[in-house]
Design a protein around this motif. Structure first.
Motif, mmCIF file in Angstrom:
data_model
loop_
_atom_site.group_PDB
_atom_site.id
_atom_site.type_symbol
_atom_site.label_atom_id
_atom_site.label_comp_id
_atom_site.label_asym_id
_atom_site.label_seq_id
_atom_site.Cartn_x
_atom_site.Cartn_y
_atom_site.Cartn_z
ATOM 1 N N LYS A 84 58.477 11.501 48.537
ATOM 2 C CA LYS A 84 59.895 11.392 48.208
ATOM 3 C C LYS A 84 60.738 11.778 49.416
ATOM 4 N N GLY A 85 61.998 11.342 49.368
ATOM 5 C CA GLY A 85 62.918 11.693 50.445
ATOM 6 C C GLY A 85 63.066 10.569 51.456
ATOM 7 N N TYR A 86 63.565 10.927 52.629
ATOM 8 C CA TYR A 86 63.812 9.920 53.663
ATOM 9 C C TYR A 86 62.494 9.510 54.320
ATOM 10 N N PRO A 87 62.297 8.213 54.579
ATOM 11 C CA PRO A 87 61.040 7.759 55.197
ATOM 12 C C PRO A 87 60.810 8.407 56.565
ATOM 13 N N LYS A 88 59.626 8.996 56.727
ATOM 14 C CA LYS A 88 59.320 9.614 58.014
ATOM 15 C C LYS A 88 58.236 8.854 58.774
ATOM 16 N N LEU A 89 57.411 8.086 58.050
ATOM 17 C CA LEU A 89 56.248 7.474 58.695
ATOM 18 C C LEU A 89 55.889 6.157 58.024
ATOM 19 N N LEU A 90 55.501 5.196 58.838
ATOM 20 C CA LEU A 90 54.988 3.913 58.349
ATOM 21 C C LEU A 90 53.560 3.736 58.825
ATOM 22 N N PHE A 91 52.652 3.445 57.895
ATOM 23 C CA PHE A 91 51.298 3.008 58.229
ATOM 24 C C PHE A 91 51.251 1.490 58.113
ATOM 25 N N MET A 92 50.633 0.824 59.088
ATOM 26 C CA MET A 92 50.467 -0.626 58.998
ATOM 27 C C MET A 92 49.097 -1.022 59.530
ATOM 28 N N ALA A 93 48.468 -1.996 58.870
ATOM 29 C CA ALA A 93 47.203 -2.575 59.328
ATOM 30 C C ALA A 93 47.146 -4.001 58.810
ATOM 31 N N HIS A 94 46.252 -4.813 59.360
ATOM 32 C CA HIS A 94 46.168 -6.216 58.920
ATOM 33 C C HIS A 94 44.752 -6.564 58.488
ATOM 34 N N PHE A 95 44.679 -7.418 57.470
ATOM 35 C CA PHE A 95 43.373 -7.804 56.923
ATOM 36 C C PHE A 95 42.954 -9.210 57.314
ATOM 37 N N ASP A 96 43.815 -9.968 58.002
ATOM 38 C CA ASP A 96 43.392 -11.294 58.447
ATOM 39 C C ASP A 96 42.546 -11.172 59.708
ATOM 40 N N LYS B 124 45.081 -8.636 46.783
ATOM 41 C CA LYS B 124 45.013 -8.189 45.397
ATOM 42 C C LYS B 124 43.956 -7.090 45.239
ATOM 43 N N PHE B 125 42.827 -7.246 45.936
ATOM 44 C CA PHE B 125 41.790 -6.220 45.909
ATOM 45 C C PHE B 125 42.320 -4.906 46.493
ATOM 46 N N ILE B 126 43.066 -4.994 47.599
ATOM 47 C CA ILE B 126 43.647 -3.797 48.199
ATOM 48 C C ILE B 126 44.589 -3.108 47.214
ATOM 49 N N LYS B 127 45.476 -3.893 46.608
ATOM 50 C CA LYS B 127 46.423 -3.348 45.634
ATOM 51 C C LYS B 127 45.693 -2.713 44.450
ATOM 52 N N PHE C 95 50.020 -3.636 54.470
ATOM 53 C CA PHE C 95 48.841 -4.368 54.940
ATOM 54 C C PHE C 95 49.220 -5.846 54.961
ATOM 55 N N THR C 96 49.023 -6.495 56.102
ATOM 56 C CA THR C 96 49.521 -7.858 56.259
ATOM 57 C C THR C 96 48.393 -8.864 56.522
ATOM 58 N N GLY C 97 48.679 -10.114 56.215
ATOM 59 C CA GLY C 97 47.675 -11.163 56.335
ATOM 60 C C GLY C 97 47.989 -12.238 57.344
ATOM 61 N N ASP C 98 48.843 -11.914 58.336
ATOM 62 C CA ASP C 98 49.162 -12.944 59.341
ATOM 63 C C ASP C 98 49.326 -12.382 60.745
ATOM 64 N N GLU C 99 48.771 -11.193 61.009
ATOM 65 C CA GLU C 99 48.927 -10.592 62.336
ATOM 66 C C GLU C 99 48.310 -11.462 63.419
ATOM 67 N N GLU C 100 47.184 -12.094 63.103
ATOM 68 C CA GLU C 100 46.462 -12.868 64.118
ATOM 69 C C GLU C 100 47.173 -14.166 64.507
ATOM 70 N N ILE C 101 48.223 -14.522 63.776
ATOM 71 C CA ILE C 101 48.975 -15.730 64.148
ATOM 72 C C ILE C 101 50.445 -15.421 64.417
ATOM 73 N N GLY C 102 50.747 -14.158 64.737
ATOM 74 C CA GLY C 102 52.107 -13.845 65.157
ATOM 75 C C GLY C 102 52.798 -12.724 64.423
ATOM 76 N N GLY C 103 52.358 -12.386 63.215
ATOM 77 C CA GLY C 103 52.928 -11.240 62.526
ATOM 78 C C GLY C 103 54.296 -11.471 61.913
ATOM 79 N N PHE C 104 54.505 -12.643 61.302
ATOM 80 C CA PHE C 104 55.788 -12.923 60.654
ATOM 81 C C PHE C 104 56.074 -11.912 59.545
ATOM 82 N N LEU C 105 55.034 -11.512 58.795
ATOM 83 C CA LEU C 105 55.222 -10.566 57.699
ATOM 84 C C LEU C 105 55.720 -9.217 58.217
#
Length: 446
Positions: free
Chosen positions: A71-83, A41-44, A141-151
């Motif tokens: 706008k337009g077709y997706p060219k790039l995804l950024f991902m990081a985890h906070f857990d 929620k803080f990140i958002k 930004f995901t909160g479960d990378e350290e336990i497998g990355g289901f998100l």
């Protein structure tokens, strides 16, 4: 209430990291501990203060943040985890949940894995939102990378279904400011053996074995290097095999399946005159089996700097059985091959043992050609910022493994730092301050 008050990119990222570290986003399923909604929620809220729209979502009790700019077709995804992984506070010189700056190092749990990257990507998004971007940039930004990355797995599936999978991915979950283009896949194995107690005459003794990582200070199982580092459980196994002693009990500072315990204490019997003492033949045989198990000749599909690694990091007693959990890293997608090899070893060394091999079938390994545009652009940007770099392999797995099976060209990257998953984790401040510029420039040039 925490809020971001940015005054320039350099100030933003360190201030933001300080606030993120204060959220105790520990993932520890064994103790029923998981991150709350507070950090995402803080990140958002912070992103929306910067006019970057985002949504908090939830799956199976775990939270993430998802959004897009451009706008337009997706060219790039950024991902990081906070857990983050659990801590042993007594091993830390500082409060793990307060960012402590000493010289060029900022200490705190998650400072380099992976909240430093969360902060850097957030600041980069703030700056990118002001640009005329050609194409759409998705961020998560995901909160479960350290336990497998289901998100991450669910995000990959969702983007695939919506025909929004980007061509490129920057998984901000690396270290060293070097583009990581290879990472092994992670597997888990569980060995169970029945408790079997008998009485034997002798004297009870105990011996403590401690981890030793003389070159690279870390507790991350993927970084463990046989022949250089000393794993306390492997050392204890070698002791039992060499001294031929029956084991009474085993205790240790066990944290997580992919975290090497800092120490284990073996209680055993020295046979001879004395009182009758109850020993456990099941535990004795389990301890004896560790050395051959970690040397199991698992075959890999592709080359890896780190080869194949097998580390025994968790021990417990469950349902009248001794349970040993292993972390396995290999450039392979074949659970069946790994299971077959381990079963062969266990059939000889632990006939009463039960084996279970686990992995996420939707995940692969990371293997991106150095000739891909994203790799070349990343190198170009880093070199312009004064970094002498080349593509490398990362020891651990990461959430990029859920996107590479779909053909997404990915790199993992992050600031310089150390002690990942261990005590006194830190990020180098001058490196961290460069990362928003790195992310922004790569995105614009792609």
């Amino acid at each position: 209430m925490r809020s971001a008050s940015p005054e320039g990119m350099d100030m933003d990222v360190l201030e933001l990291l300080s606030q993120l570290v204060e959220f105790e986003t520990v993932n520890d399923p064994a103790k029923g501990i998981k991150p709350t909604k507070e950090c995402p929620k803080f990140i958002k809220d912070t992103l929306e203060e910067w006019e970057v729209e985002a949504d908090v979502f939830e799956e199976n009790g775990y939270y993430g943040v998802l959004g897009e700019i451009g706008k337009g077709y997706p060219k790039l995804l950024f991902m990081a985890h906070f857990d983050v992984v659990p801590v042993n506070p007594e091993e830390w010189n500082t409060d793990p949940f307060k960012l402590t700056i000493i010289g060029n190092k900022a200490y705190g749990r998650g400072s380099v894995d992976d909240k430093g990257n969360v902060a850097a990507v957030m600041v980069a998004l703030k700056e990118l939102a002001k640009e005329d971007i050609k194409g759409k940039i998705i961020f998560a930004f995901t909160g479960d990378e350290e336990i497998g990355g289901f998100l991450a797995s669910k995000i990959a599936e969702r983007l695939k279904e919506e025909n929004k999978l980007p061509k490129y991915m920057i998984n901000a979950d690396g270290i060293g400011m070097k583009p990581i283009i290879r990472r092994r896949k992670g597997f888990g194995a569980v060995i169970r053996v029945p408790i079997k107690k008998i009485k034997v005459k002798g004297k009870i003794k105990s011996k403590t074995f401690k981890v030793n990582t003389p070159i690279l200070e870390t507790r991350h199982a993927a970084y463990f290097l046989p022949g250089v580092d000393t794993h306390p459980l492997i050392a204890a196994s070698h002791f039992v095999r060499t001294k031929e002693v029956p084991v009474v009990s085993l205790e240790g500072k066990f944290l997580k399946g992919n975290v090497v315990p800092s120490e284990v204490t073996l209680t055993y019997l020295e046979r001879g005159d004395g009182e009758e003492v109850e020993v456990d033949l099941g535990l004795t045989e389990l301890m004896r089996s560790i050395v051959p198990v970690v040397r199991a000749p698992i075959k890999a599909e592709k080359y890896s700097d780190y080869g194949v690694s097998i580390t025994p990091n968790m021990y417990s007693i469950e349902n009248e059985k001794h349970v040993l959990r292993l972390d396995i890293r290999a450039m392979s997608n074949s659970k069946e091959d790994i299971e077959k090899t381990l079963k062969e070893v266990i059939s000889f060394t632990l006939p009463e043992g039960e084996l279970e091999v686990k992995t996420n079938e939707k995940a692969g390994y990371l293997f991106t050609s150095p000739e891909e545009k994203i790799v070349k652009v990343a190198l170009e940007v880093l070199r312009e910022l004064g970094e002498d770099v080349k593509p490398v392999e990362g020891p651990g797995a990461s959430d990029s493994r859920y996107f590479t099976p779909y053909g997404v060209k990915a790199i993992d990257i992050g600031p310089k730092g150390g002690n990942i998953h261990g005590p006194n984790e830190f990020v180098e401040i001058d490196s961290l301050k460069k990362m928003p510029k790195v992310y922004k420039e790569i995105a614009l040039r792609l």
